[in-house]
Design a protein around this motif. Structure first.
Motif, PDB file in Angstrom:
ATOM      1  N   LEU A  57       3.597 -76.728  97.398  1.00 33.04           N
ATOM      2  CA  LEU A  57       2.286 -77.268  97.041  1.00 33.04           C
ATOM      3  C   LEU A  57       2.318 -77.979  95.691  1.00 33.04           C
ATOM      4  CD1 LEU A  57      -0.136 -74.365  98.090  1.00 33.04           C
ATOM      5  CD2 LEU A  57       0.360 -76.469  99.329  1.00 33.04           C
ATOM      6  N   ILE A  58       2.915 -77.339  94.679  1.00 23.92           N
ATOM      7  CA  ILE A  58       2.885 -77.892  93.317  1.00 23.92           C
ATOM      8  C   ILE A  58       4.000 -78.907  93.104  1.00 23.92           C
ATOM      9  CG2 ILE A  58       3.033 -77.285  90.877  1.00 23.92           C
ATOM     10  CD1 ILE A  58       1.765 -74.605  91.531  1.00 23.92           C
ATOM     11  N   ARG A  59       5.198 -78.622  93.581  1.00 16.84           N
ATOM     12  CA  ARG A  59       6.341 -79.555  93.558  1.00 16.84           C
ATOM     13  C   ARG A  59       6.734 -79.964  92.136  1.00 16.84           C
ATOM     14  NH1 ARG A  59       4.155 -83.675  98.308  1.00 16.84           N
ATOM     15  NH2 ARG A  59       3.216 -82.038  99.598  1.00 16.84           N
ATOM     16  N   ASN A  60       6.688 -79.040  91.211  1.00 14.57           N
ATOM     17  CA  ASN A  60       7.087 -79.326  89.831  1.00 14.57           C
ATOM     18  C   ASN A  60       7.613 -78.049  89.211  1.00 14.57           C
ATOM     19  OD1 ASN A  60       6.294 -79.438  86.723  1.00 14.57           O
ATOM     20  ND2 ASN A  60       6.623 -81.530  87.425  1.00 14.57           N
ATOM     21  N   THR A  61       8.866 -78.046  88.781  1.00 15.13           N
ATOM     22  CA  THR A  61       9.499 -76.827  88.282  1.00 15.13           C
ATOM     23  C   THR A  61       8.857 -76.298  86.997  1.00 15.13           C
ATOM     24  OG1 THR A  61      11.597 -77.485  89.312  1.00 15.13           O
ATOM     25  CG2 THR A  61      11.694 -75.798  87.602  1.00 15.13           C
ATOM     26  N   PRO A  62       8.591 -77.128  85.966  1.00 11.64           N
ATOM     27  CA  PRO A  62       7.937 -76.581  84.766  1.00 11.64           C
ATOM     28  C   PRO A  62       6.579 -75.946  85.057  1.00 11.64           C
ATOM     29  CG  PRO A  62       8.900 -78.718  84.290  1.00 11.64           C
ATOM     30  CD  PRO A  62       8.993 -78.540  85.762  1.00 11.64           C
ATOM     31  N   LEU A  63       5.773 -76.567  85.928  1.00  9.79           N
ATOM     32  CA  LEU A  63       4.475 -75.986  86.265  1.00  9.79           C
ATOM     33  C   LEU A  63       4.637 -74.664  87.005  1.00  9.79           C
ATOM     34  CD1 LEU A  63       2.308 -79.063  87.372  1.00  9.79           C
ATOM     35  CD2 LEU A  63       2.251 -77.821  85.210  1.00  9.79           C
ATOM     36  N   LEU A  64       5.631 -74.583  87.871  1.00  8.39           N
ATOM     37  CA  LEU A  64       5.870 -73.348  88.606  1.00  8.39           C
ATOM     38  C   LEU A  64       6.294 -72.216  87.666  1.00  8.39           C
ATOM     39  CD1 LEU A  64       7.693 -74.815  91.718  1.00  8.39           C
ATOM     40  CD2 LEU A  64       5.494 -73.645  91.730  1.00  8.39           C
ATOM     41  N   TRP A  65       7.126 -72.540  86.677  1.00  7.69           N
ATOM     42  CA  TRP A  65       7.539 -71.507  85.734  1.00  7.69           C
ATOM     43  C   TRP A  65       6.392 -71.113  84.808  1.00  7.69           C
ATOM     44  CZ3 TRP A  65      11.051 -68.144  86.263  1.00  7.69           C
ATOM     45  CH2 TRP A  65      12.223 -68.436  86.965  1.00  7.69           C
ATOM     46  N   ALA A  66       5.538 -72.064  84.453  1.00  2.57           N
ATOM     47  CA  ALA A  66       4.346 -71.712  83.678  1.00  2.57           C
ATOM     48  C   ALA A  66       3.440 -70.791  84.492  1.00  2.57           C
ATOM     49  CB  ALA A  66       3.599 -72.981  83.276  1.00  2.57           C
ATOM     50  N   TYR A  67       3.338 -71.065  85.780  1.00  5.36           N
ATOM     51  CA  TYR A  67       2.571 -70.224  86.691  1.00  5.36           C
ATOM     52  C   TYR A  67       3.178 -68.828  86.773  1.00  5.36           C
ATOM     53  CZ  TYR A  67       0.331 -69.005  91.189  1.00  5.36           C
ATOM     54  OH  TYR A  67      -0.369 -68.407  92.207  1.00  5.36           O
ATOM     55  N   SER A  68       4.493 -68.759  86.929  1.00  4.55           N
ATOM     56  CA  SER A  68       5.180 -67.475  87.076  1.00  4.55           C
ATOM     57  C   SER A  68       5.017 -66.602  85.837  1.00  4.55           C
ATOM     58  CB  SER A  68       6.666 -67.719  87.358  1.00  4.55           C
ATOM     59  OG  SER A  68       7.394 -66.510  87.382  1.00  4.55           O
ATOM     60  N   ILE A  69       5.298 -67.174  84.667  1.00  2.00           N
ATOM     61  CA  ILE A  69       5.194 -66.402  83.422  1.00  2.00           C
ATOM     62  C   ILE A  69       3.734 -66.087  83.110  1.00  2.00           C
ATOM     63  CG2 ILE A  69       5.632 -66.482  80.939  1.00  2.00           C
ATOM     64  CD1 ILE A  69       8.097 -68.188  81.557  1.00  2.00           C
ATOM     65  N   GLY A  70       2.848 -67.037  83.403  1.00  4.18           N
ATOM     66  CA  GLY A  70       1.425 -66.814  83.154  1.00  4.18           C
ATOM     67  C   GLY A  70       0.874 -65.641  83.947  1.00  4.18           C
ATOM     68  N   PHE A  71       1.320 -65.497  85.196  1.00  2.00           N
ATOM     69  CA  PHE A  71       0.822 -64.381  85.997  1.00  2.00           C
ATOM     70  C   PHE A  71       1.294 -63.043  85.440  1.00  2.00           C
ATOM     71  CE2 PHE A  71       1.116 -61.404  89.576  1.00  2.00           C
ATOM     72  CZ  PHE A  71      -0.215 -61.388  89.966  1.00  2.00           C
ATOM     73  N   GLU A  72       2.524 -62.982  84.970  1.00  2.00           N
ATOM     74  CA  GLU A  72       3.006 -61.735  84.390  1.00  2.00           C
ATOM     75  C   GLU A  72       2.235 -61.390  83.116  1.00  2.00           C
ATOM     76  OE1 GLU A  72       4.984 -59.804  85.991  1.00  2.00           O
ATOM     77  OE2 GLU A  72       5.291 -61.314  87.567  1.00  2.00           O
ATOM     78  N   LEU A  73       1.865 -62.409  82.344  1.00  2.00           N
ATOM     79  CA  LEU A  73       1.060 -62.158  81.148  1.00  2.00           C
ATOM     80  C   LEU A  73      -0.332 -61.659  81.530  1.00  2.00           C
ATOM     81  CD1 LEU A  73       2.025 -65.226  78.919  1.00  2.00           C
ATOM     82  CD2 LEU A  73       2.829 -62.870  78.720  1.00  2.00           C
ATOM     83  N   LEU A  74      -0.894 -62.192  82.612  1.00  2.00           N
ATOM     84  CA  LEU A  74      -2.200 -61.716  83.066  1.00  2.00           C
ATOM     85  C   LEU A  74      -2.102 -60.291  83.610  1.00  2.00           C
ATOM     86  CD1 LEU A  74      -3.745 -64.854  84.819  1.00  2.00           C
ATOM     87  CD2 LEU A  74      -4.281 -63.899  82.578  1.00  2.00           C
ATOM     88  N   GLU A  75      -0.988 -59.968  84.249  1.00  2.95           N
ATOM     89  CA  GLU A  75      -0.794 -58.587  84.697  1.00  2.95           C
ATOM     90  C   GLU A  75      -0.816 -57.634  83.503  1.00  2.95           C
ATOM     91  OE1 GLU A  75       2.762 -58.318  87.062  1.00  2.95           O
ATOM     92  OE2 GLU A  75       1.575 -58.232  88.889  1.00  2.95           O
ATOM     93  N   ALA A  76      -0.113 -58.013  82.432  1.00  2.00           N
ATOM     94  CA  ALA A  76      -0.116 -57.173  81.239  1.00  2.00           C
ATOM     95  C   ALA A  76      -1.500 -57.114  80.598  1.00  2.00           C
ATOM     96  CB  ALA A  76       0.912 -57.695  80.234  1.00  2.00           C
ATOM     97  N   THR A  77      -2.257 -58.203  80.723  1.00  2.00           N
ATOM     98  CA  THR A  77      -3.594 -58.259  80.137  1.00  2.00           C
ATOM     99  C   THR A  77      -4.564 -57.328  80.849  1.00  2.00           C
ATOM    100  OG1 THR A  77      -3.254 -60.556  79.447  1.00  2.00           O
ATOM    101  CG2 THR A  77      -5.527 -59.771  79.572  1.00  2.00           C
ATOM    102  N   PHE A  78      -4.510 -57.305  82.175  1.00  2.00           N
ATOM    103  CA  PHE A  78      -5.466 -56.523  82.962  1.00  2.00           C
ATOM    104  C   PHE A  78      -4.871 -55.214  83.487  1.00  2.00           C
ATOM    105  CE2 PHE A  78      -6.883 -60.993  83.638  1.00  2.00           C
ATOM    106  CZ  PHE A  78      -8.105 -60.889  82.975  1.00  2.00           C
ATOM    107  N   ALA A  79      -3.755 -54.779  82.925  1.00  2.00           N
ATOM    108  CA  ALA A  79      -3.112 -53.544  83.402  1.00  2.00           C
ATOM    109  C   ALA A  79      -4.005 -52.321  83.181  1.00  2.00           C
ATOM    110  CB  ALA A  79      -1.770 -53.346  82.705  1.00  2.00           C
TER     111      ALA A  79
END
Length: 304
Positions: A57-79
């Motif tokens: 869907l996104i077809r862009n590696t930097p955006l995908l990695w920003a998405y991946s790391i961002g989700f882990e940060l949100l997991e830590a935020t709402f843990a």
């Protein structure tokens, strides 16, 4: 929820993945990998396949990695709110990011690259003109591929505005994903394989795929781009089409996102009594201050 499924409407006890994180036991002087093995369930495969689909869907590696790391940060935020988000450090950063996410992103971008090359030239040969079982089978399977394929160039580094426009896609994807966990927790939807969960995922896939494309076309037109080549389209040589309005599916996706967020907030009142951890507040405060400082420096560096 019982009107949709009589088995729903019962309070659910969710698994806490961060209750046993120790890998080394000083007392016995040995490693214990049982916690890691217990975390390797069917969701590892589902996790990788999910990131493969997101890459398509996104077809862009930097955006995908920003998405991946961002989700882990949100997991830590709402843990402190969601038990499912309370994970061990090796579960979040090794199993999720380094293993599942990277495999899905790599496989997805490899598929994108293959499709980019596949649709550069159209194969006009019919089945009757091919000889042998393998060429005919390959040509027959090619009928199941998309009618056309467009290469997306997000041009993240072209300007600060374009960078923020691209990151808005990541923010929307993150909100959709976080909403799923808050809605399951607030509405007592269990198990994770429930029909409502898969139905929501299917609905978001059907709406999100054209929505991403429409948003990309919109920011291309808004940026003054004189068209972009649609691979396989007859107007590719002429520069393609420029869109100056946001498409219907993009508006539908925005409405769905807003509705889900409001539902998660409304039905989640009183369910999260724990206060925000000071390290989380401090971390996001530093991030906001640094972002404002970076924006000011970037604005001053731009030519007047």
């Amino acid at each position: 929820m019982k009107h949709l499924d009589p088995s729903l409407g019962v309070e659910v006890t969710y698994r806490d993945y961060g209750s046993a994180c120790a890998l080394w036991h000083p007392g016995s002087g040995s490693w214990d990998w049982s916690n890691v093995v217990s975390a390797l369930d069917v969701f590892v495969l589902a996790h990788s396949l999910g990131w493969w689909g997101k890459a398509l869907l996104i077809r862009n590696t930097p955006l995908l990695w920003a998405y991946s790391i961002g989700f882990e940060l949100l997991e830590a935020t709402f843990a402190h709110m969601l038990p499912n988000f309370n994970e061990c450090w090796w579960d979040s950063w090794l199993l999720d990011v380094a293993l599942c996410n990277s495999l899905g992103i790599y496989a997805g971008m490899a598929t994108v690259h293959w499709l980019d090359c596949k649709y550069k030239n159209y194969n006009w040969q019919g089945l009757s003109e091919l000889h042998g079982l393998v060429p005919r089978a390959s040509r027959g399977l090619a009928q199941l591929l998309p009618y056309s394929w467009s290469k997306l160039d997000w041009s993240i580094a072209s300007s600060p505005k374009r960078c923020l426009q691209s990151l808005l896609v990541v923010a929307c994807f993150l909100t959709v994903e976080v909403n799923s966990f808050f809605l399951k927790f607030a509405l007592w939807i269990h198990p994770p394989q429930h029909t409502l969960v898969w139905g929501r995922l299917l609905l978001w896939t059907l709406v999100g795929a054209p929505a991403v494309r429409e948003y990309y076309e919109f920011i291309q037109g808004e940026g003054g781009t004189a068209g972009y080549a649609l691979a396989g389209a007859s107007g590719a040589a002429g520069g393609g089409v420029v869109f100056h309005k946001l498409g219907t599916f993009a508006w539908v996706a925005a409405a769905m996102l807003a509705l889900e967020t409001m539902l998660a907030i409304k039905f989640g009142r009183g369910l999260y009594p724990k206060p925000w951890p000071p390290p989380v507040l401090a971390g996001w405060a530093v991030a906001v201050v640094y972002s404002v400082h970076l924006h000011q420096r970037t604005h001053q560096a731009l030519p007047s």
